[in-house]
Design an enzyme around this catalytic site. Structure first.
Site, mmCIF file in Angstrom:
data_model
loop_
_atom_site.group_PDB
_atom_site.id
_atom_site.type_symbol
_atom_site.label_atom_id
_atom_site.label_comp_id
_atom_site.label_asym_id
_atom_site.label_seq_id
_atom_site.Cartn_x
_atom_site.Cartn_y
_atom_site.Cartn_z
ATOM 1 N N LYS A 1 0.843 -1.202 0.000
ATOM 2 C CA LYS A 1 0.000 0.000 0.000
ATOM 3 C C LYS A 1 0.881 1.257 0.000
ATOM 4 C CE LYS A 1 -0.228 -0.139 5.024
ATOM 5 N NZ LYS A 1 -0.945 -0.728 6.158
ATOM 6 N N TYR B 1 16.933 29.206 10.904
ATOM 7 C CA TYR B 1 15.733 29.959 11.292
ATOM 8 C C TYR B 1 15.550 29.909 12.807
ATOM 9 C CZ TYR B 1 14.149 30.151 6.442
ATOM 10 O OH TYR B 1 14.038 30.395 5.100
HETATM 11 C C1 LIG Z 1 -0.200 -1.857 6.678
HETATM 12 C C2 LIG Z 1 -0.804 -3.165 7.037
HETATM 13 C C3 LIG Z 1 -0.001 -4.296 7.258
HETATM 14 C C4 LIG Z 1 1.508 -4.247 7.267
HETATM 15 O O1 LIG Z 1 1.982 -3.716 8.479
HETATM 16 P P1 LIG Z 1 3.551 -3.617 8.779
HETATM 17 O O2 LIG Z 1 3.616 -3.191 10.185
HETATM 18 O O3 LIG Z 1 4.094 -2.598 7.840
HETATM 19 O O4 LIG Z 1 4.120 -4.964 8.522
HETATM 20 C C5 LIG Z 1 -0.641 -5.496 7.479
HETATM 21 N N1 LIG Z 1 -1.992 -5.582 7.514
HETATM 22 C C6 LIG Z 1 -2.790 -4.520 7.327
HETATM 23 C C7 LIG Z 1 -4.262 -4.687 7.383
HETATM 24 C C8 LIG Z 1 -2.222 -3.269 7.097
HETATM 25 O O5 LIG Z 1 -3.013 -2.212 6.917
#
Ligand SMILES: *Cc1c(COP(=O)(O)O)cnc(C)c1O
Length: 356
Positions: free
Chosen positions: A34, A254
């Site tokens: 994702k 800054y």
């Molecule tokens: C993002 C996600 C994962 C992966 O999680 P990580 O901590 O990056 O391994 C697994 N399952 C779902 C439903 C997620 O949204």
């Protein structure tokens, strides 16, 4: 001269995937890609992982892009399809949906074609984000099984909120609750993300869902990817664009909140928050200059930041700066910026990325 660049090492991602697969030898792997594969490039990463039985994405656009690029493995839409149009698209392109709300039952029943859709029924075991409560699961399970266009058997899934803390007692309890449901329905199931995969063997079930570990970072509190033999896949680099000889007491950047404790050399790197380096990184955050560990000083600017170069006093314009990567754990930088590696990976601007 490329002045700032996040190179993506796809071989490292393949290596990390193989480690994930070996840690759960009885399970199939859903590679979580994702958010543009956590900033590493959706399509290149998917193509590099022919051994993944499935891919997990969070929005339908990503699922469709995978299909348009001839990715043929199972694809799971983790947040579910929330309109009838999305359901139809999932049916048409054979994209699995997560069912976590009663609205989804209604939408699935309204699907107009007779194409089958695979369903992952999400149970809430304590995250309280998505999913059905334990006491409604039996009824929902039966209702889903009556929908003609749902492919049988369906799958069960859930998500652990505290698995990044080893020996967390609530995680053990939540694994237990999930196991009870799985035994009741006797279907394939998925619970573990990277943290579960690495630290909780009892959470592996039939399908594991590694995300961040594929990119070489550890999800576990106090650990880094190298502790699990993972290789960081992103090397975020820049160049020195100026070198200043400053006097004791001179303020840098800054607001002038950081002052030189002595006469010293400060290097200015041509990279900043517009490229994805966190503005909230504190003075003292490690940055490598010419393979020497130095420290960020003063506030990060849009396109530049200042570095205490006392550890590399012969620094000059054009020298190499490493913000994070194989030689400098992203987890360490994240800690200094009060965030997690996930956020840093996702925020690197696509205009500075190169895929190897
Ligand atoms: C993002 C996600 C994962 C992966 O999680 P990580 O901590 O990056 O391994 C697994 N399952 C779902 C439903 C997620 O949204």
């Amino acid at each position: 001269m490329i002045t700032r660049n996040a190179t993506i090492n796809l071989d490292a991602i393949e290596h990390n995937f193989n480690i994930a697969a070996k840690l759960a030898p009885q399970s199939k792997v859903i590679a979580i890609i994702k958010s543009d594969a956590y900033g590493h490039g959706l399509i290149p990463v998917a193509k590099k992982l022919p051994g993944a039985e499935a891919f997990g994405v969070s929005v339908i656009e990503e699922a469709l892009e995978l299909r348009a690029n001839n990715i043929s493995q199972k694809i799971i839409l983790l947040t579910g399809a929330n309109t009838i149009e999305e359901i139809e698209l999932c049916a048409q392109h054979d994209i699995d949906v997560v069912v976590h709300h009663r609205l989804h039952l209604e939408l699935l029943s309204k699907q107009k074609t007779n194409r089958l859709i695979s369903v992952w029924l999400k149970i809430d075991v304590g995250m309280h984000r998505l999913g059905f409560d334990g006491d409604e699961i039996t009824e929902v399970f039966e209702q889903i099984n009556q929908i003609k266009t749902v492919r049988k058997p369906i799958y069960l899934m859930s998500h652990l909120p505290n698995a990044d803390r080893m020996n967390d007692p609530t995680t053990e309890e939540q694994i237990h609750i999930f196991r009870d449901h799985v035994e009741k329905f006797k279907v394939e199931a998925s619970l573990a993300k990277s943290a579960g995969l690495l630290a909780w063997n009892q959470s592996h079930f039939n399908w594991v869902r590694p995300g961040v570990m594929l990119y070489g970072a550890s999800p576990l509190v106090g650990k880094i990817g190298a502790d699990h033999d993972l290789i960081p896949a992103m090397n975020f680099q820049a160049k020195i664009v100026s070198v200043r000889r400053l006097k004791a007491g001179d303020a840098v950047g800054y607001g002038g909140h950081w002052r030189c404790p002595e006469d010293m050399i400060v290097g200015i790197a041509g990279v900043g928050y517009s490229d994805g380096y966190p503005r909230h990184a504190r003075s003292g955050t490690p940055i490598m200059v010419n393979n020497n560990i130095c420290q960020l000083v003063g506030r990060v600017c849009m396109d530049m930041l200042a570095i205490d170069c006392r550890q590399t006093p012969d620094v000059k314009i054009g020298d190499n700066v490493l913000l994070w990567g194989e030689q400098l754990p992203i987890e360490t930088v994240a800690r200094h910026a009060n965030t997690i590696s996930y956020e840093l990976m996702c925020h690197v601007s696509s205009r500075v990325k190169t895929i190897l």
